[in-house]
Design a protein around this motif. Structure first.
Motif, short mmCIF file in Angstrom:
data_model
loop_
_atom_site.label_atom_id
_atom_site.label_comp_id
_atom_site.label_asym_id
_atom_site.label_seq_id
_atom_site.Cartn_x
_atom_site.Cartn_y
_atom_site.Cartn_z
N PHE A 20 -2.37 -27.65 -23.10
CA PHE A 20 -3.68 -27.23 -23.62
C PHE A 20 -4.48 -26.49 -22.55
CE2 PHE A 20 -4.07 -30.69 -27.18
CZ PHE A 20 -3.17 -29.98 -27.95
N ASP A 21 -4.44 -26.99 -21.31
CA ASP A 21 -5.14 -26.31 -20.21
C ASP A 21 -4.57 -24.90 -19.99
OD1 ASP A 21 -6.84 -28.45 -19.76
OD2 ASP A 21 -5.67 -29.25 -18.09
N GLU A 25 -2.93 -23.11 -22.13
CA GLU A 25 -3.22 -22.28 -23.31
C GLU A 25 -4.67 -21.79 -23.27
OE1 GLU A 25 -2.02 -20.06 -26.36
OE2 GLU A 25 -0.77 -21.31 -25.09
N SER A 26 -5.58 -22.64 -22.82
CA SER A 26 -6.98 -22.24 -22.71
C SER A 26 -7.13 -21.08 -21.74
CB SER A 26 -7.84 -23.42 -22.26
OG SER A 26 -7.88 -24.41 -23.26
N GLN A 27 -6.39 -21.13 -20.65
CA GLN A 27 -6.42 -20.02 -19.68
C GLN A 27 -5.80 -18.76 -20.28
OE1 GLN A 27 -4.62 -21.34 -16.00
NE2 GLN A 27 -5.98 -23.10 -15.86
N ILE A 61 -5.73 -17.95 -23.43
CA ILE A 61 -6.66 -17.42 -24.43
C ILE A 61 -7.67 -16.49 -23.78
CG2 ILE A 61 -8.55 -18.06 -25.99
CD1 ILE A 61 -6.90 -20.61 -26.66
N GLU A 62 -8.18 -16.89 -22.64
CA GLU A 62 -9.18 -16.06 -21.95
C GLU A 62 -8.57 -14.77 -21.39
OE1 GLU A 62 -12.39 -16.42 -22.28
OE2 GLU A 62 -11.87 -18.17 -23.49
N CYS A 66 -7.55 -18.08 -31.82
CA CYS A 66 -7.17 -18.96 -30.70
C CYS A 66 -8.33 -19.86 -30.29
CB CYS A 66 -6.69 -18.14 -29.51
SG CYS A 66 -5.08 -17.36 -29.73
N LYS A 67 -9.54 -19.31 -30.27
CA LYS A 67 -10.72 -20.11 -29.91
C LYS A 67 -10.96 -21.22 -30.95
CE LYS A 67 -13.14 -19.60 -26.78
NZ LYS A 67 -13.07 -20.20 -25.42
N GLN A 85 -8.43 -23.84 -30.29
CA GLN A 85 -8.76 -24.52 -29.04
C GLN A 85 -9.77 -25.64 -29.26
OE1 GLN A 85 -10.82 -22.05 -26.21
NE2 GLN A 85 -9.92 -23.14 -24.47
N LYS A 86 -10.63 -25.52 -30.24
CA LYS A 86 -11.62 -26.55 -30.53
C LYS A 86 -10.98 -27.88 -30.94
CE LYS A 86 -15.28 -23.38 -31.88
NZ LYS A 86 -16.13 -22.87 -32.97
N PHE A 129 -8.24 -29.12 -29.50
CA PHE A 129 -7.54 -29.73 -28.36
C PHE A 129 -8.13 -31.09 -27.97
CE2 PHE A 129 -5.96 -25.41 -26.46
CZ PHE A 129 -5.20 -25.19 -27.59
#
Length: 109
Positions: A32-33, A35-37, A39-40, A60-61, A64-65, A67
């Motif tokens: 998840f971490d 993937e969050s990176q 996404i940005e 994606c955002k 991400q909510k 996660f």
């Protein structure tokens, strides 16, 4: 068999499952971490802009909510299993102690 009764036949195997779940949770958090990176990285980069980029980033955002909820649910489940194992061990110990204390009363001779 009554499905509302929990029976643990091996404390060690049950504990091993809990350990595996904790390791999986750790891996999921890392994914998840990462993937969050990632996404940005697609948020308005120079070589990819436009409607498609914005749509994918938005989706994606939204994903991400979820996660934190997924992580929390897994943590709660693991805690439940740990408490279940602990309570089961305590119950087994109490039963064993009661049997030892009352074994002389069970002697028929």
């Amino acid at each position: 068999m009554n499905k509302s009764i929990i029976e643990i036949s091996s404390f060690e195997k049950f504990q091993a499952i809990i350990i595996e779940l904790k390791e999986s949770l750790s891996e999921i958090k890392k994914i998840f971490d990462d993937e969050s990176q990632n996404i940005e990285k697609i948020n308005g980069i120079e070589n990819w802009k436009g409607i498609t980029q914005q749509a994918i980033y938005s989706k994606c955002k939204k994903l991400q909510k979820n996660f934190p909820d997924v992580e929390e649910s897994l943590e709660i489940y693991i805690e439940f299993l740990e408490e279940t194992l602990s309570e089961y061990k305590n119950a087994e110990l109490i039963i064993s102690q009661n049997l030892q204390l009352n074994s002389d009363k069970l002697d028929i001779n």
